[in-house]
Enzyme design. Structure first.
Site, PDB file in Angstrom:
ATOM      1  CG  ASP A 197     -33.241 -83.399  92.983  1.00 26.41           C
ATOM      2  OD1 ASP A 197     -32.880 -82.973  91.877  1.00 26.41           O
ATOM      3  OD2 ASP A 197     -34.424 -83.700  93.258  1.00 26.41           O
ATOM      4  CD  GLU A 256     -31.563 -79.239  90.816  1.00 28.37           C
ATOM      5  OE1 GLU A 256     -32.079 -79.145  89.690  1.00 28.37           O
ATOM      6  OE2 GLU A 256     -32.101 -79.852  91.749  1.00 28.37           O
TER       7      GLU A 256
END
Length: 518
Positions: A197, A256
């Protein structure tokens, strides 16, 4: 060939996938019960969104313990059972890791707040003195408002997301060492990799300079920001890659990451760094043959420069669903079907967000009182946020929550989804679900598909056509009128249910052709 270079990965938003215990929230046991759906769908791996202990200020992306399971989702025994059953079914399992920030309830942050300014405990986070009576700089939260919150003793802590998500200081060696232990904890349990993330955000410019602008989020993926995509972040991923490589079985890291150019994004997947990075360019492209072709060409060229594979993403838990984004209604659904079939034919790996295989639209009419996204609350109700793409999946039956679980569901499903359940679509030959199942089965069988190269073919305006060897052609009409195409071959698949290739391609349609003579 490495498994991940052409894998189809299915994203499971755990709280909205399947509920085993009737509390209205999806859980790990629910995922385990529904693994047969994923096997039938034909994916190679699943990615689980955070299931760790969390106050849930941001749907679990505010982690209070990186090595546990929140009771909402089960316990470590449930995770181990899911992992074992997925592996037995031939599915690899990726888990989310959230390294940019923690929850403000994490023990590390409690220790930092209790400690003195300048202490080792405070140095775990980005805690600084302000300027005058204000924060250290003009940085803004991705969720709206300032990115700094003041502590009782007058210092300020950085949170690029919600105030409940303080940013870690990744220039601190202890932070790096502790996260290496977190990764090893899950690798030792047998996970096949991590979706990372905010992979672009862990290192901030050391001087914490002002940006001099408002609405900084508008530069995400388009310009330079002093708190994103700093060069030193790649030191972290070189270290992580060495750890992944020390385990057998091809363990991977997926970034990401948002970067200002495709070239900078490709740096995350150099041979000694991560294995994949989400390519959001196709997701962001408008419905246009020229735009799609440019994105595909640039994406393939830049990843090829570093020997990596490209990923194709049409949706996830943070963006509006493709059906709605492409125009909603029958037009949006036709385009979403065509885009899916196109993406499955491209070289590289594909990510499918849960519900795309059912052609689900964005739920635009949610009652205000059920919305939970911090974007909604921090915007004062002016931005509806991301809850509309997180409504629990419809599995079966005529009434909400459509087999999601024995109770209700944390977000209400619209009644019209009765026609879109897995049960209904599994029995309809022309459904979106059957299209996905058939396409992914053929993708696995056809030697031309998966990793490799493509060759663009001449095509009229509004049409994309490319060839992949041996003997495969894909064509997509992104225009609004039928187009005559001189493409030889036998029809393998069509996103609109065409029975045979006649030489005319309908609007908002993708076809796959096979030329057996080649």
């Amino acid at each position: 060939m490495a498994w991940w270079r052409d894998a189809v990965v299915y994203q499971i938003y755990v709280r909205s996938f399947a509920d085993s215990d009737g509390d209205g929230i999806g859980d790990l046991a629910g995922v385990r019960q529904r693994l047969p759906h994923l096997v039938d769908l034909g994916v190679d791996a699943i990615w689980l969104t955070p299931f760790y202990p969390s106050p849930m200020a941001d749907g679990g992306y505010d982690v209070a313990d990186h090595c546990g399971v929140d009771p909402l989702f089960g316990d470590l025994g449930d995770f181990d059972a899911l992992l074992a059953e997925a592996h037995d079914a031939g599915l690899r399992v990726l888990v989310d890791i959230v390294p940019n920030h923690t929850s403000d309830r994490h023990p590390w942050f409690a220790e930092a707040v209790a400690a003195e300014p300048g202490s080792a405990e405070r140095d775990r986070y980005l805690i600084r003195d302000g300027r005058g009576d204000g924060p250290p700089n003009d940085w803004e939260s991705i969720f709206g408002g300032p990115a700094w919150t003041r502590l009782p003793d007058g210092q300020w802590y950085l949170h690029l997301f919600a105030p409940e998500q303080p940013d870690l200081n990744w220039r601190n060696p202890q932070v790096r060492a502790d996260f290496r232990k977190v990764l090893a904890f899950w690798l030792d349990r047998g996970v096949d990799g991590f979706r990372i993330d905010v992979a672009h955000g862990m290192i901030k410019h050391p001087d914490l300079p002002d940006t001099g602008m408002h609405e900084q989020i508008s530069l995400l993926g388009r310009g330079e920001l002093p708190y994103f995509d700093q060069d030193e972040v790649h030191e972290i991923y070189r270290d992580w890659r060495a750890l992944f490589d020390s385990y057998p079985g091809g363990r991977i890291g997926v970034a990401e990451a948002w970067a200002s150019t495709q070239e900078r994004l490709a740096r995350y997947v150099r041979p000694d760094e991560l294995h994949q990075a989400f390519n959001f360019a196709l997701l962001e492209a408008p419905w246009s043959a020229a735009e799609f072709r440019q994105v595909i060409t640039e994406s393939l060229a830049t990843t090829a420069q570093v020997g990596a594979t490209t990923t194709w993403v049409l949706g996830n838990h943070d963006v509006q669903r493709p059906v709605t984004r492409y125009g909603d209604g029958e037009t949006g659904l036709a385009r979403a079907r065509a885009a899916a079939l196109l993406s499955f034919a491209l070289p590289g790996s594909v990510y499918v967000y849960q519900g795309e295989e059912l052609g689900l639209p964005e739920v635009l009419e949610l009652p205000d009182e059920v919305r939970q996204d911090p974007i909604w609350t921090r915007s004062g109700g002016t931005d509806v946020g991301r809850d509309g793409c997180r409504v629990p999946l419809p599995w079966s039956g005529d009434e909400p929550p459509f087999g999601f679980g024995p109770g209700g569901s944390w977000l209400p499903a619209p009644r019209e989804w009765a026609d879109s359940t897995v049960e209904v679509q599994g029995a309809e030959p022309d459904s979106v679900l059957r299209l996905y199942r058939d396409a992914l089965a053929r993708r696995r069988e056809l030697p031309a598909l998966g990793d490799g190269e493509l060759t663009w073919l001449d095509a009229p305006d509004g049409v994309l056509a490319f060839r992949r060897e041996p003997g495969f052609t894909c064509a997509t009409n992104l225009g609004d009128a039928p187009v005559a195409l001189d493409l030889p071959g036998e029809l393998l698949m069509s996103s609109d249910g065409l029975a045979a290739w006649t030489g005319e391609l309908a609007p908002n349609t993708t076809i796959w052709l096979e030329n057996r003579e080649r």
